[in-house]
Design a protein around this motif. Structure first.
Motif, short mmCIF file in Angstrom:
data_model
loop_
_atom_site.label_atom_id
_atom_site.label_comp_id
_atom_site.label_asym_id
_atom_site.label_seq_id
_atom_site.Cartn_x
_atom_site.Cartn_y
_atom_site.Cartn_z
N MET A 189 0.84 -1.19 0.00
CA MET A 189 0.00 0.00 0.00
C MET A 189 0.88 1.25 0.00
SD MET A 189 -2.92 -1.18 2.78
CE MET A 189 -4.18 -0.02 2.25
N THR A 190 0.28 2.37 -0.37
CA THR A 190 0.96 3.67 -0.26
C THR A 190 0.61 4.29 1.09
OG1 THR A 190 -0.87 4.96 -1.17
CG2 THR A 190 0.70 3.96 -2.75
N PRO A 191 1.38 5.32 1.53
CA PRO A 191 1.01 5.99 2.79
C PRO A 191 -0.44 6.46 2.81
CG PRO A 191 3.19 6.67 2.12
CD PRO A 191 2.64 5.84 0.99
N LYS A 212 8.94 4.75 7.27
CA LYS A 212 7.95 3.78 7.75
C LYS A 212 7.54 4.09 9.19
CE LYS A 212 9.36 -0.12 4.84
NZ LYS A 212 9.96 -1.48 4.81
N ARG A 213 8.52 4.51 10.00
CA ARG A 213 8.18 4.83 11.39
C ARG A 213 7.26 6.04 11.45
NH1 ARG A 213 7.33 1.55 15.32
NH2 ARG A 213 8.13 2.15 17.36
N LYS A 214 7.49 7.01 10.59
CA LYS A 214 6.60 8.17 10.55
C LYS A 214 5.18 7.77 10.15
CE LYS A 214 10.01 11.80 9.60
NZ LYS A 214 10.44 12.85 8.64
N ASN A 274 8.93 0.21 -0.34
CA ASN A 274 10.08 0.87 -0.95
C ASN A 274 10.54 2.09 -0.16
OD1 ASN A 274 10.10 -0.94 -3.15
ND2 ASN A 274 8.51 0.26 -4.20
N MET A 275 10.05 2.21 1.07
CA MET A 275 10.41 3.37 1.88
C MET A 275 11.47 3.01 2.92
SD MET A 275 6.89 5.47 2.56
CE MET A 275 6.39 6.67 1.34
#
Length: 304
Positions: free
Chosen positions: A87-89, A135-137, A129-130
């Motif tokens: 998924m995207t953010p 990812k933590r954000k 891909n981040m």
């Protein structure tokens, strides 16, 4: 905002948390620290309603921990927080907003605002891909998507680079200034010391110290004054017995003398004694123990 009374958790014959009691006010950043296995994460999971206590009670935002009404007012960030990497953010956060029944228009505005505040770009990139920091954000944003009153952050900056870590700590402080209550746990005690209003130190499932950083520092070491002087006439040195003050430490270093006293009366006594034999005070340094030093002392005492 949070009231914990005699909280206890057993797994078989092992007691993970024993008789914990504490309260947390609205808008506080409250730290829970301890070594591995001290009971921190178990305590956080009981507050979040993820595991049931064996005994005792935890009331969060006016509701028993785990009650549906409490869950809607809570944001939880676990130490390990896998994401749906395909998924995207935006799609990921919209999915969780829908789970909380946040209206679409409200969710869209809230998600954009949170991501702006977290300085997160590449919102259409797949999560897989981040970077770890990005990812933590996203995990932090997920904890905020329902606009909770209470946040539980377990190791929010674990393994992140210094710049991202500092950003997350500053963001956590901003959340408390906005009136959100934050329960915060971290192995890096400098992080705890920099943002927590109060804290408890746990050891082997039990709370062994509590209060503000200043309260705990006063109870375990407090402030000391390091006084450096030159020797007196013909190299005369005034030792602890010649100083009418509580001297915690005394040593000769590089031709100078160093005294450690616990108050300004002690500093004055050292100066008087040194000058009486022709010496001179050259430096006075105030020192306070770090939270890490205090933690090691408290943990040693608790396990002794």
């Amino acid at each position: 905002m949070i009231e914990v009374t005699d909280l206890r958790k057993e797994y078989g014959g092992f007691t993970a948390v024993e008789g914990s009691s504490f309260s947390i006010e609205r808008g506080e950043v409250f730290g829970i620290v301890g070594h591995n296995g001290a009971g921190k994460t178990t305590t956080l999971k009981m507050l979040a309603g993820l595991i049931e206590p064996t005994a005792g009670t935890a009331v969060v935002a006016g509701h028993p921990a785990g009650a549906p009404a409490m869950q809607r007012r809570l944001g939880f960030l676990p130490e390990q927080s896998p994401l749906y990497e395909e998924m995207t953010p935006l799609s990921y956060l919209e999915f969780f907003a829908d789970l909380y029944d946040v209206p679409s228009a409200v969710a869209s505005e809230r998600i954009d605002d949170i991501l702006d505040r977290l300085d997160l770009e590449h919102r259409d990139r797949e999560l897989g891909n981040m970077s770890k920091g990005m990812k933590r954000k996203i995990a932090i944003a997920r904890a905020l998507v329902n606009d909770p009153d209470v946040l539980i952050f377990d190791e929010p900056a674990s393994g992140l680079d210094p710049l991202t870590t500092n950003y997350i700590l500053e963001f956590t402080s901003e959340l408390s200034e906005e009136g959100k209550t934050v329960v915060f746990s971290a192995h890096n005690l400098f992080h705890v010391e920099s943002i927590c209003d109060r804290l408890v130190i746990m050891s082997e499932g039990t709370i062994v110290a509590r209060g503000t950083i200043d309260d705990i520092r006063s109870a375990y070491g407090g402030r000391t004054y390091h006084v450096t002087s030159t020797p007196g006439a013909a190299g005369t040195v005034v030792g602890p017995d010649g100083v009418d003050a509580p001297v915690a430490e005394y040593a000769r270093e590089n031709g100078h003398c160093r005294y450690v006293v616990t108050d300004m009366d002690g500093v004055d006594a050292v100066r008087t004694a040194v000058e009486a034999v022709g010496g001179q005070v050259t430096d006075i340094e105030t020192k306070t123990p770090s939270l890490e030093q205090i933690f090691l002392e408290v943990a040693d005492e608790a396990t002794a």
